[in-house]
Scaffold this motif. Structure first.
Motif, mmCIF file in Angstrom:
data_model
loop_
_atom_site.group_PDB
_atom_site.id
_atom_site.type_symbol
_atom_site.label_atom_id
_atom_site.label_comp_id
_atom_site.label_asym_id
_atom_site.label_seq_id
_atom_site.Cartn_x
_atom_site.Cartn_y
_atom_site.Cartn_z
ATOM 1 N N ILE A 278 0.866 -1.384 -0.115
ATOM 2 C CA ILE A 278 -0.085 0.169 0.067
ATOM 3 C C ILE A 278 0.883 1.514 -0.507
ATOM 4 C CG2 ILE A 278 -1.407 1.671 1.106
ATOM 5 C CD1 ILE A 278 -2.750 -1.213 2.761
ATOM 6 N N LEU A 279 1.855 1.148 0.610
ATOM 7 C CA LEU A 279 2.607 2.581 0.697
ATOM 8 C C LEU A 279 4.056 2.728 -0.926
ATOM 9 C CD1 LEU A 279 4.568 1.704 3.747
ATOM 10 C CD2 LEU A 279 3.123 2.911 4.257
ATOM 11 N N HIS A 280 3.200 1.516 -1.270
ATOM 12 C CA HIS A 280 3.884 1.701 -2.869
ATOM 13 C C HIS A 280 3.496 2.265 -3.372
ATOM 14 C CE1 HIS A 280 6.955 -1.413 -1.127
ATOM 15 N NE2 HIS A 280 7.583 -0.808 -2.702
ATOM 16 N N GLY A 281 2.004 1.944 -3.283
ATOM 17 C CA GLY A 281 0.109 2.450 -4.261
ATOM 18 C C GLY A 281 0.600 3.943 -4.068
ATOM 19 N N LEU A 282 0.699 3.935 -2.540
ATOM 20 C CA LEU A 282 0.395 5.550 -2.103
ATOM 21 C C LEU A 282 1.175 6.492 -2.927
ATOM 22 C CD1 LEU A 282 -1.532 7.570 -0.894
ATOM 23 C CD2 LEU A 282 -0.773 6.751 0.988
ATOM 24 N N ALA A 283 2.342 5.881 -2.392
ATOM 25 C CA ALA A 283 3.722 7.215 -3.230
ATOM 26 C C ALA A 283 3.877 6.941 -4.249
ATOM 27 C CB ALA A 283 5.374 6.131 -2.423
ATOM 28 N N ARG A 284 3.282 6.272 -5.036
ATOM 29 C CA ARG A 284 2.488 6.491 -6.744
ATOM 30 C C ARG A 284 3.127 8.084 -7.364
ATOM 31 N NH1 ARG A 284 2.740 1.415 -8.061
ATOM 32 N NH2 ARG A 284 0.816 1.322 -7.733
ATOM 33 N N GLY A 285 1.270 8.475 -6.535
ATOM 34 C CA GLY A 285 1.330 9.713 -6.905
ATOM 35 C C GLY A 285 0.218 9.211 -8.209
ATOM 36 N N VAL A 286 -0.549 10.480 -8.469
ATOM 37 C CA VAL A 286 -1.944 10.421 -9.167
ATOM 38 C C VAL A 286 -1.087 10.346 -10.695
ATOM 39 C CG1 VAL A 286 -3.958 11.821 -9.463
ATOM 40 C CG2 VAL A 286 -3.594 10.976 -7.695
ATOM 41 N N ASP A 287 -1.373 9.195 -11.556
ATOM 42 C CA ASP A 287 -1.644 9.890 -12.808
ATOM 43 C C ASP A 287 -2.588 10.692 -13.542
ATOM 44 O OD1 ASP A 287 -1.181 8.986 -15.903
ATOM 45 O OD2 ASP A 287 -1.960 7.364 -15.372
#
Lengths: 512, 512
Positions: free
Chosen positions: A403-412
């Motif tokens: 989840i941390l990986h996904g959240l850190a990716r930001g919004v495309d």
């Protein structure tokens, strides 16, 4: 997110058996944040805390105990040394910290697993230090080397852990004076992720360096960082001989050290957040500065392990607002120092991997991401205030790290991310499941747990109404069954074994 | 944090019994954030999404179904109405939203419990809508009015819930056409916190208003907001007759409405975060604008209920990074509209109040605080994707809400907060437990759970090695045993009962 896949074959019948049960290992790259940090201290608060930390260093000072060489170094650097008390003039520690790199690479024996510590990155490593282990079948008991190896294997197989860690548990069945040899070897042979060295005596740090010279080659180790090890400060404001001795070995060898207080708030630091930040800041400044006195440019991570306390029972408490505030505030202060930052983890006080454990852990993990932490020790497996390493919680936490990986990716916000074609195609009252944009993106659109229950109620009930711990127990069994050690040059393995055998021969067995 | 204490006595023997078991109710003031929001959209992303939302409203439009009066209002306001499709010219919806207040007071019958919704505030309300309940003893079953009353009592006794909510569960043992009367009465009589009205038919909204006129007085209700009710948008882009009818009643009576899509991502909105934000933004703009067409200045909250989806099973998923990104992004977009914001909650997909439930819930609760949410429905008790209200999870979640209060308070940098005297008093190698600063501050220094386990391992084991659910079960029993209804004017109660009796007499019993 760059991902590597490894699949290893062998010769003959073993190769065919390996092929049938081959596990495709997927390991995520360390997190590179595309989202901002959460900054809870305003400019005034930062100025106050920084000024107070400087005052603490100059007026109160710090103790370097049983370490004449350290006192000599400090005196030479311009500190006022009175007995073992080092008074550091305002600004000096901060100035000395400037030679420490703001980021560095820790190399793994598999180059795809090397990590870059600092900047906007977050590297995740397992729990460190528990003398006990717990699993669903065996309950709570003293940890052994077999347990240690189990955790190294689980970390190796985790998609979201980037680092193999260090003392994933204390193998109490191995004499303490040679324990580090078996632990370091386990990380070297059972995993190909980066790892930590021993710190319990300076000699053991030296052994860790020498084992790395066998694994990586002497020249490579001379020029590169291949270990990041944990140097605890004895709060308040004390740097003991053992830990500083290990720090000296690592710094001299250009190996990385986390210089970190271990604080139960209200016991080893004031009961207030600003007071704790002041003391932690002073301690980190002094510790990092000292590493640079040993060797300017040695890689070092500024750490903050701070829990709150239950004033009724004296128990450390986790996932609390005060712990979060210290973690977030220290992130701001560390970034102003230009140093990599270590904090947060899968912290909880619960005895079981239950809801309490998960609430507290999720609070801490989320805080770590938003605090700008660069190296998160204890990111999986922590239970009961760190007294216990739990295999079920290990895989539960490791799953949450996704989840941390996904959240850190930001919004495309690319054209594909904007999805205007989809909104046009579907229109008011329509349904997106079948539309072209969904078909093109559904595989990667949403993070999916590899562990948690997403089944319909009826299916879940028929399958035994399992809770998270029961699902985790199954997952642990599957992972350990599928585990295959990463390949290793037999000559290196032989040299490592010979080194360890020689060391064990000359060391009398000791358990204390 | 302002806190009120209430202690209510009675006459005679009942008074003495009440005195012996008197519960001192402590209710925290709604959260007033002293920390910043987490803003994950940069300026470019915001511009893109806002422009796209305007394009959606103008080019695609929204449907107002079976509602000629709504179509007339839109046409008069300047929209291009084609059948039931309303094309809203760019900028018009945003312009119409400007008459909505940026914050408003929702009055409770106990003035100390009134809440201020908007600005930097966060008001916490219980779970809404589950047809099932679960408890440790009885398992999962259809909810009844007795369950409903239990949840209202638990919310009333919670220190950290500021609001009594609405359909805390669906009392399936009461005919659906009169159910709302019993539900609203339960909130009015068993609690003194603010509550929500019925929305399932416009007539039921009108009944809710009339019951409030009995409770608060007709004049008071004409001038003040005493209900905040939940108006769901049928995503994508559809506003149905029933919900809009209820909105029309509430807006006309100056009562607050949450205008909110209920989206399972990938089904009712695109699979991408930016696409979902675009659609939610368009929906909220149209819905809020419509409330202002009914009555300019009517209080309204912009809502976003968005889950992710497990594309393998179609199940909604919770506590995921994509859900967090939508919640955080929508906070930014709503603040630019100058509207109060509703989102987040104790969301989870788990069937049990286990670790999965807690991980997912903690992720959602923390996101809600950092997203700048002003009204958090579902803040306690949500289980199994909202199908189930759990009493144990209710008290577990309610306990965690205390953490949000603590974190939002920010860092105290007063002289006392700085604690320099303590650091000077204790010095290197010392201990803070006995120092003056600790003695003066320990009672309020650290948040303390009212539920979780902080005991030594041995004590915990002796007491039965209870997990969080078992501790919660005990707490539920204690709270319900100690519950005492807040006092109420008997004349008002009589009028309410008479109103309900009259309504029930004229309504044929109906369960669908």
């Amino acid at each position: 997110m760059a991902e590597g896949r490894t699949r290893r074959g062998r010769g003959g019948g073993a190769a065919r058996r390996a092929e049938r049960s081959a596990v495709s290992l997927e390991v995520a790259k360390y997190i590179e944040r595309q989202i901002p940090d959460l900054e809870i201290l305003n400019d005034e608060a930062i100025e106050i805390i920084e000024a107070n930390a400087d005052t603490v260093l100059e007026e109160i000072g710090v103790n370097f105990t049983e370490n004449p060489e350290a006192l000599r170094r400090w005196k030479e650097a311009g500190a006022d040394v009175q007995g073992e008390r080092v008074h550091i003039p305002k600004g000096l520690a901060r100035e000395l910290c400037k030679t420490a790199p703001s980021r560095f690479t820790q190399h793994a024996r598999n180059p795809e697993r090397s990590v870059e510590i600092g900047g906007r990155n977050l590297v995740l490593a397992p729990v460190y230090g528990p003398p006990f282990v717990r699993d669903a079948q065996g309950g709570r008991r003293y940890a052994t080397m077999a347990d240690f190896e189990k955790f190294v294997k689980l970390a190796y197989m985790s998609k979201w852990l980037h680092h193999s860690g260090g003392t994933v548990c204390e193998p109490t069945d191995v004499p303490v004076n040679v324990r580090h040899l078996d632990m370091v070897k386990a990380h070297m042979t059972l995993s190909d992720k980066p790892f930590m060295g021993s710190v319990t005596e300076p000699e053991r740090a030296q052994d860790s360096v020498e084992m790395c010279e066998i694994l990586f080659g002497k020249d490579f180790v001379a020029d590169n960082t291949v270990m990041t090890s944990l140097i605890n400060i004895n709060s308040p404001l004390t740097f003991d001989r053992t830990m500083m001795g290990a720090l000296e070995v690592y710094a001299a060898n250009n190996q990385a050290a986390i210089v970190s207080p271990f604080i139960v708030g209200g016991a080893m630091a004031p009961v207030s957040v600003a007071g704790t930040l002041t003391q932690v800041m002073a301690e980190v400044l002094a510790g990092v500065a000292y590493s640079q006195l040993v060797r300017p440019g040695a890689p070092v991570i500024a750490g903050a392990f701070v829990t709150s306390i239950d004033m009724a029972s004296g128990a450390p408490t986790f996932g609390t607002p005060e712990a979060a505030q210290v973690t977030l505030g220290m992130g701001q202060l560390t970034r102003r120092l230009g140093l990599p930052y270590r904090s947060a983890g899968s912290f909880c006080g619960s005895k079981l991997p239950d809801a309490q454990a998960a609430y507290e852990t999720a609070n801490s993990l989320n805080t770590g991401l938003l605090a700008g932490v660069n190296f998160m020790l204890h990111a999986a497996g922590w239970l009961e205030g760190g007294l216990v390493a739990s295999v079920e919680k290990f895989v539960m936490d490791a799953d949450q790290l996704g989840i941390l990986h996904g959240l850190a990716r930001g919004v495309d916000v690319s054209d594909n991310g904007q999805a205007m074609d989809a909104i046009r195609e579907v229109g008011p009252g329509g349904h997106y499941l079948g539309c072209a944009h969904t078909q093109a993106n559904f595989k990667t659109a949403f993070w999916r747990s590899g562990l948690l229950d997403y089944k319909p109620f009826e299916t879940w009930a028929e399958e035994g109404a399992r809770d998270t711990q029961a699902l985790a127990e199954l997952r642990v069994a599957t992972l350990l069954e599928q585990y295959q050690a990463p390949g290793m040059d037999p000559a290196i393995l032989e040299s490592l074994n010979a080194y360890i055998a020689r060391k064990k021969e000359t060391a009398p067995a000791a358990f204390a």
